[in-house]
Design a protein around this motif. Structure first.
Motif, PDB file in Angstrom:
ATOM      1  N   PHE A 162       0.837  -1.186   0.000  1.00  0.00           N
ATOM      2  CA  PHE A 162       0.000   0.000   0.000  1.00  0.00           C
ATOM      3  C   PHE A 162       0.875   1.239   0.000  1.00  0.00           C
ATOM      4  N   ARG A 163       0.476   2.239  -0.779  1.00  0.00           N
ATOM      5  CA  ARG A 163       1.272   3.450  -0.882  1.00  0.00           C
ATOM      6  C   ARG A 163       1.009   4.402   0.282  1.00  0.00           C
ATOM      7  N   ASN A 164      -0.196   4.395   0.814  1.00  0.00           N
ATOM      8  CA  ASN A 164      -0.520   5.262   1.954  1.00  0.00           C
ATOM      9  C   ASN A 164      -1.791   4.757   2.644  1.00  0.00           C
ATOM     10  N   TRP A 165      -2.179   5.430   3.700  1.00  0.00           N
ATOM     11  CA  TRP A 165      -3.338   4.992   4.480  1.00  0.00           C
ATOM     12  C   TRP A 165      -4.635   5.083   3.689  1.00  0.00           C
ATOM     13  N   SER A 166      -4.722   6.000   2.741  1.00  0.00           N
ATOM     14  CA  SER A 166      -5.929   6.105   1.912  1.00  0.00           C
ATOM     15  C   SER A 166      -6.150   4.844   1.094  1.00  0.00           C
ATOM     16  N   ASP A 167      -5.054   4.219   0.646  1.00  0.00           N
ATOM     17  CA  ASP A 167      -5.172   2.968  -0.101  1.00  0.00           C
ATOM     18  C   ASP A 167      -5.784   1.869   0.764  1.00  0.00           C
ATOM     19  N   ILE A 168      -5.420   1.844   2.026  1.00  0.00           N
ATOM     20  CA  ILE A 168      -5.979   0.848   2.948  1.00  0.00           C
ATOM     21  C   ILE A 168      -7.475   1.106   3.151  1.00  0.00           C
ATOM     22  N   ARG A 169      -7.832   2.382   3.249  1.00  0.00           N
ATOM     23  CA  ARG A 169      -9.252   2.746   3.403  1.00  0.00           C
ATOM     24  C   ARG A 169     -10.049   2.284   2.185  1.00  0.00           C
ATOM     25  N   PHE A 228      -9.177  -0.181   0.062  1.00  0.00           N
ATOM     26  CA  PHE A 228      -9.181  -1.640   0.093  1.00  0.00           C
ATOM     27  C   PHE A 228     -10.248  -2.169   1.050  1.00  0.00           C
ATOM     28  N   LEU A 229     -10.331  -1.597   2.245  1.00  0.00           N
ATOM     29  CA  LEU A 229     -11.343  -2.036   3.218  1.00  0.00           C
ATOM     30  C   LEU A 229     -12.761  -1.758   2.724  1.00  0.00           C
ATOM     31  N   SER A 230     -12.941  -0.664   2.025  1.00  0.00           N
ATOM     32  CA  SER A 230     -14.259  -0.356   1.473  1.00  0.00           C
ATOM     33  C   SER A 230     -14.664  -1.388   0.427  1.00  0.00           C
ATOM     34  N   VAL A 231     -13.725  -1.780  -0.433  1.00  0.00           N
ATOM     35  CA  VAL A 231     -14.023  -2.819  -1.429  1.00  0.00           C
ATOM     36  C   VAL A 231     -14.370  -4.122  -0.720  1.00  0.00           C
ATOM     37  N   PHE A 232     -13.625  -4.468   0.305  1.00  0.00           N
ATOM     38  CA  PHE A 232     -13.887  -5.693   1.062  1.00  0.00           C
ATOM     39  C   PHE A 232     -15.281  -5.658   1.695  1.00  0.00           C
ATOM     40  N   ARG A 233     -15.613  -4.541   2.309  1.00  0.00           N
ATOM     41  CA  ARG A 233     -16.911  -4.423   3.001  1.00  0.00           C
ATOM     42  C   ARG A 233     -18.086  -4.353   2.028  1.00  0.00           C
ATOM     43  N   GLU A 234     -17.922  -3.611   0.949  1.00  0.00           N
ATOM     44  CA  GLU A 234     -19.022  -3.409  -0.003  1.00  0.00           C
ATOM     45  C   GLU A 234     -19.163  -4.562  -0.991  1.00  0.00           C
ATOM     46  N   ALA A 273     -19.393  -0.692  -5.947  1.00  0.00           N
ATOM     47  CA  ALA A 273     -20.090  -0.317  -4.712  1.00  0.00           C
ATOM     48  C   ALA A 273     -19.195   0.533  -3.816  1.00  0.00           C
ATOM     49  N   ALA A 274     -17.932   0.172  -3.746  1.00  0.00           N
ATOM     50  CA  ALA A 274     -16.989   0.948  -2.928  1.00  0.00           C
ATOM     51  C   ALA A 274     -16.817   2.350  -3.492  1.00  0.00           C
ATOM     52  N   SER A 275     -16.766   2.466  -4.818  1.00  0.00           N
ATOM     53  CA  SER A 275     -16.608   3.793  -5.418  1.00  0.00           C
ATOM     54  C   SER A 275     -17.804   4.684  -5.103  1.00  0.00           C
ATOM     55  N   ARG A 276     -18.982   4.095  -5.115  1.00  0.00           N
ATOM     56  CA  ARG A 276     -20.178   4.869  -4.763  1.00  0.00           C
ATOM     57  C   ARG A 276     -20.130   5.302  -3.299  1.00  0.00           C
ATOM     58  N   ARG A 312      -6.334   2.148  -7.148  1.00  0.00           N
ATOM     59  CA  ARG A 312      -5.786   2.291  -5.797  1.00  0.00           C
ATOM     60  C   ARG A 312      -5.541   0.950  -5.126  1.00  0.00           C
ATOM     61  N   ILE A 313      -6.312  -0.080  -5.504  1.00  0.00           N
ATOM     62  CA  ILE A 313      -6.113  -1.388  -4.865  1.00  0.00           C
ATOM     63  C   ILE A 313      -5.288  -2.333  -5.723  1.00  0.00           C
ATOM     64  N   ALA A 314      -4.820  -1.862  -6.874  1.00  0.00           N
ATOM     65  CA  ALA A 314      -4.016  -2.715  -7.757  1.00  0.00           C
ATOM     66  C   ALA A 314      -2.637  -2.932  -7.142  1.00  0.00           C
TER      67      ALA A 314
END
Length: 56
Positions: free
Chosen positions: A5-12, A14-20, A25-28, A40-42
């Protein structure tokens, strides 16, 4: 970049994709475009489409 991960935003993101359940859905949820979320999650180490140099 030890964990990929490049920064904490990338983790945020990634977690949104996991949850949604999807990048769309995460982008929305995050109010950003789907390609932005996907980019960002690539993480090369996690890509299921990586090939070896000999084509396998």
């Amino acid at each position: 970049m030890k964990n990929g991960f490049r920064n904490w935003s990338d983790i945020r993101v990634f977690l949104s994709v996991f949850r949604e359940g999807s990048t769309l859905a995460a982008s929305r949820k995050l109010q950003v475009s789907q390609p932005t979320v996907a980019r960002r999650i690539a993480i090369p180490a996690l890509s299921p489409f990586d090939c070896t140099h000999d084509g396998r």
